[in-house]
Design a protein around this motif. Sequence first.
Motif, PDB file in Angstrom:
ATOM      1  N   LEU A  42     -13.613  -9.070  -1.739  1.00  0.00           N
ATOM      2  CA  LEU A  42     -12.504  -8.138  -1.502  1.00  0.00           C
ATOM      3  C   LEU A  42     -12.624  -6.927  -2.429  1.00  0.00           C
ATOM      4  O   LEU A  42     -12.463  -5.776  -2.002  1.00  0.00           O
ATOM      5  N   ALA A  43     -12.916  -7.184  -3.703  1.00  0.00           N
ATOM      6  CA  ALA A  43     -12.992  -6.101  -4.683  1.00  0.00           C
ATOM      7  C   ALA A  43     -14.153  -5.163  -4.387  1.00  0.00           C
ATOM      8  O   ALA A  43     -14.014  -3.933  -4.492  1.00  0.00           O
ATOM      9  N   VAL A  44     -15.310  -5.703  -4.021  1.00  0.00           N
ATOM     10  CA  VAL A  44     -16.472  -4.864  -3.723  1.00  0.00           C
ATOM     11  C   VAL A  44     -16.189  -3.980  -2.507  1.00  0.00           C
ATOM     12  O   VAL A  44     -16.480  -2.779  -2.505  1.00  0.00           O
ATOM     13  N   ALA A  45     -15.619  -4.579  -1.456  1.00  0.00           N
ATOM     14  CA  ALA A  45     -15.306  -3.798  -0.252  1.00  0.00           C
ATOM     15  C   ALA A  45     -14.300  -2.700  -0.564  1.00  0.00           C
ATOM     16  O   ALA A  45     -14.421  -1.569  -0.076  1.00  0.00           O
ATOM     17  N   ALA A  46     -13.298  -3.012  -1.381  1.00  0.00           N
ATOM     18  CA  ALA A  46     -12.291  -2.007  -1.742  1.00  0.00           C
ATOM     19  C   ALA A  46     -12.909  -0.886  -2.564  1.00  0.00           C
ATOM     20  O   ALA A  46     -12.598   0.293  -2.371  1.00  0.00           O
ATOM     21  N   ALA A  47     -13.807  -1.245  -3.499  1.00  0.00           N
ATOM     22  CA  ALA A  47     -14.462  -0.229  -4.320  1.00  0.00           C
ATOM     23  C   ALA A  47     -15.334   0.684  -3.468  1.00  0.00           C
ATOM     24  O   ALA A  47     -15.344   1.910  -3.653  1.00  0.00           O
ATOM     25  N   LEU A  48     -16.059   0.103  -2.527  1.00  0.00           N
ATOM     26  CA  LEU A  48     -16.894   0.922  -1.642  1.00  0.00           C
ATOM     27  C   LEU A  48     -16.032   1.834  -0.768  1.00  0.00           C
ATOM     28  O   LEU A  48     -16.399   2.982  -0.497  1.00  0.00           O
ATOM     29  N   PHE A  49     -14.893   1.319  -0.333  1.00  0.00           N
ATOM     30  CA  PHE A  49     -13.970   2.131   0.459  1.00  0.00           C
ATOM     31  C   PHE A  49     -13.464   3.308  -0.373  1.00  0.00           C
ATOM     32  O   PHE A  49     -13.349   4.434   0.128  1.00  0.00           O
ATOM     33  N   GLY A  50     -13.177   3.065  -1.644  1.00  0.00           N
ATOM     34  CA  GLY A  50     -12.762   4.143  -2.512  1.00  0.00           C
ATOM     35  C   GLY A  50     -13.865   5.173  -2.696  1.00  0.00           C
ATOM     36  O   GLY A  50     -13.622   6.384  -2.608  1.00  0.00           O
ATOM     37  N   LEU A  51     -15.098   4.707  -2.937  1.00  0.00           N
ATOM     38  CA  LEU A  51     -16.217   5.624  -3.123  1.00  0.00           C
ATOM     39  C   LEU A  51     -16.477   6.460  -1.878  1.00  0.00           C
ATOM     40  O   LEU A  51     -16.928   7.602  -1.980  1.00  0.00           O
ATOM     41  N   ALA A  53     -15.134  12.830  -1.388  1.00  0.00           N
ATOM     42  CA  ALA A  53     -14.903  14.254  -1.114  1.00  0.00           C
ATOM     43  C   ALA A  53     -13.524  14.710  -1.575  1.00  0.00           C
ATOM     44  O   ALA A  53     -13.311  15.902  -1.838  1.00  0.00           O
ATOM     45  N   GLY A  54     -12.570  13.783  -1.697  1.00  0.00           N
ATOM     46  CA  GLY A  54     -11.222  14.152  -2.127  1.00  0.00           C
ATOM     47  C   GLY A  54     -11.024  14.158  -3.621  1.00  0.00           C
ATOM     48  O   GLY A  54      -9.915  14.430  -4.089  1.00  0.00           O
ATOM     49  N   GLY A  55     -12.092  13.852  -4.378  1.00  0.00           N
ATOM     50  CA  GLY A  55     -11.971  13.830  -5.834  1.00  0.00           C
ATOM     51  C   GLY A  55     -11.584  12.447  -6.346  1.00  0.00           C
ATOM     52  O   GLY A  55     -11.360  11.513  -5.577  1.00  0.00           O
ATOM     53  N   TRP A  56     -11.509  12.342  -7.679  1.00  0.00           N
ATOM     54  CA  TRP A  56     -11.269  11.032  -8.276  1.00  0.00           C
ATOM     55  C   TRP A  56      -9.910  10.454  -7.880  1.00  0.00           C
ATOM     56  O   TRP A  56      -9.757   9.238  -7.738  1.00  0.00           O
ATOM     57  N   GLN A  57      -8.917  11.351  -7.687  1.00  0.00           N
ATOM     58  CA  GLN A  57      -7.594  10.842  -7.305  1.00  0.00           C
ATOM     59  C   GLN A  57      -7.658  10.143  -5.953  1.00  0.00           C
ATOM     60  O   GLN A  57      -7.085   9.063  -5.766  1.00  0.00           O
ATOM     61  N   TRP A  58      -8.367  10.766  -5.013  1.00  0.00           N
ATOM     62  CA  TRP A  58      -8.439  10.189  -3.672  1.00  0.00           C
ATOM     63  C   TRP A  58      -9.258   8.904  -3.668  1.00  0.00           C
ATOM     64  O   TRP A  58      -8.951   7.972  -2.937  1.00  0.00           O
ATOM     65  N   MET A  59     -10.318   8.856  -4.485  1.00  0.00           N
ATOM     66  CA  MET A  59     -11.107   7.626  -4.573  1.00  0.00           C
ATOM     67  C   MET A  59     -10.271   6.487  -5.154  1.00  0.00           C
ATOM     68  O   MET A  59     -10.343   5.344  -4.687  1.00  0.00           O
ATOM     69  N   LEU A  62      -6.934   6.201  -5.063  1.00  0.00           N
ATOM     70  CA  LEU A  62      -5.919   5.821  -4.080  1.00  0.00           C
ATOM     71  C   LEU A  62      -6.530   5.021  -2.937  1.00  0.00           C
ATOM     72  O   LEU A  62      -5.964   4.021  -2.482  1.00  0.00           O
ATOM     73  N   ALA A  63      -7.707   5.451  -2.458  1.00  0.00           N
ATOM     74  CA  ALA A  63      -8.365   4.730  -1.371  1.00  0.00           C
ATOM     75  C   ALA A  63      -8.812   3.348  -1.820  1.00  0.00           C
ATOM     76  O   ALA A  63      -8.742   2.381  -1.049  1.00  0.00           O
ATOM     77  N   ALA A  93       0.824  -1.207   0.000  1.00  0.00           N
ATOM     78  CA  ALA A  93       0.000   0.000   0.000  1.00  0.00           C
ATOM     79  C   ALA A  93       0.858   1.255   0.000  1.00  0.00           C
ATOM     80  O   ALA A  93       0.569   2.225  -0.722  1.00  0.00           O
ATOM     81  N   VAL A  94       1.914   1.268   0.808  1.00  0.00           N
ATOM     82  CA  VAL A  94       2.802   2.431   0.858  1.00  0.00           C
ATOM     83  C   VAL A  94       3.462   2.650  -0.494  1.00  0.00           C
ATOM     84  O   VAL A  94       3.493   3.778  -1.026  1.00  0.00           O
ATOM     85  N   ALA A  95       4.002   1.589  -1.080  1.00  0.00           N
ATOM     86  CA  ALA A  95       4.703   1.719  -2.352  1.00  0.00           C
ATOM     87  C   ALA A  95       3.771   2.155  -3.478  1.00  0.00           C
ATOM     88  O   ALA A  95       4.079   3.077  -4.239  1.00  0.00           O
ATOM     89  N   ILE A  96       2.611   1.503  -3.572  1.00  0.00           N
ATOM     90  CA  ILE A  96       1.713   1.775  -4.693  1.00  0.00           C
ATOM     91  C   ILE A  96       0.936   3.069  -4.479  1.00  0.00           C
ATOM     92  O   ILE A  96       0.911   3.942  -5.357  1.00  0.00           O
ATOM     93  N   CYS A  97       0.309   3.205  -3.320  1.00  0.00           N
ATOM     94  CA  CYS A  97      -0.584   4.354  -3.110  1.00  0.00           C
ATOM     95  C   CYS A  97       0.181   5.658  -2.953  1.00  0.00           C
ATOM     96  O   CYS A  97      -0.159   6.669  -3.583  1.00  0.00           O
TER      97      CYS A  97
END
Length: 282
Positions: free
Chosen positions: A218-227, A231-237, A239-240, A152-156
């Motif tokens: 896993l993918a659904v939970a990660a996508a919801l976490f991104g959504l 508030a931080g915009g598409w970049q933050w979604m 990255l999250a 996560a640190v390396a990629i995000c």
Amino acid sequence: MPHDLPWSALFLAAAMLWPPCTRRWALAPLAVAWAWALAEGVADPVALAWPALLLGAALLARSQAGPAARAAGHALFVAVAVLLFAHLLPGFHNLRVIEPAPLSPGAVPFGMFLNLDKPLVAFWVVLAMAPPMAAASARLTLSAALLACGAAVAICLGLALALGVVQWAPKWPPSGGIWLINNALLVTLAEEALFRGYVQERLSQRWRSRAWGGWAALAVAAALFGLAHFAGGWQWMLLAGLAGAAYGLAYRYGGLSAAVLAHLGLNVAHFGLFTYPMRAAL
């Protein structure tokens, strides 16, 4: 200060959720925190409606009355959890402990509250749903956490640098101590309990007969976490969402402890080494 007392008890309650021997007693300091909060005006009496609704949701979700009652319990929990996360339910006067100010040159102002509402979600998930808290051994849990955190640190953070969302800004401000305690005991626990311990776990169970079930959960939970970071915009979604995938891997192989540790590790690296929370001008 008197207003410090509810948060000390809340921190203790959250810490007690982890060891199996103290988990059943975690509601005692939580009740103390709420009693102090009510006495000091940090919470109004109307706020008692929300833990009452969560109790009702737990009774329905764990009832033997049939699938309709259990579905109603889960629906009630999700509705209340979303509103608690968004701080939209009345009755709370959460304490601001960090006044908004840039933590480094070029950063947007950062401020922080200690929240009484959002942590309720973690208590519900851990106590009512009992997700796996760790792997079969401490070594597996720690390995899953470290590998997920490193990825996560390396990629995000690498992608955040490439996108210009953050820049290199090593620091540890005086507010770092309370930030770290809050992040370790309340923020990451609440978020990982909801997205991994509840969403990913429930979907994994529902799709357990499918070869792709665990990965889809896993993918659904990660996508919801991104959504949830819209508030931080598409970049933050983006990255999250990527971070959520790493936390999901940690959860799958190391339980909730690994997911929380991976999440905390990324947050600490972001806070201490880069623009936090983001650059003021993108």
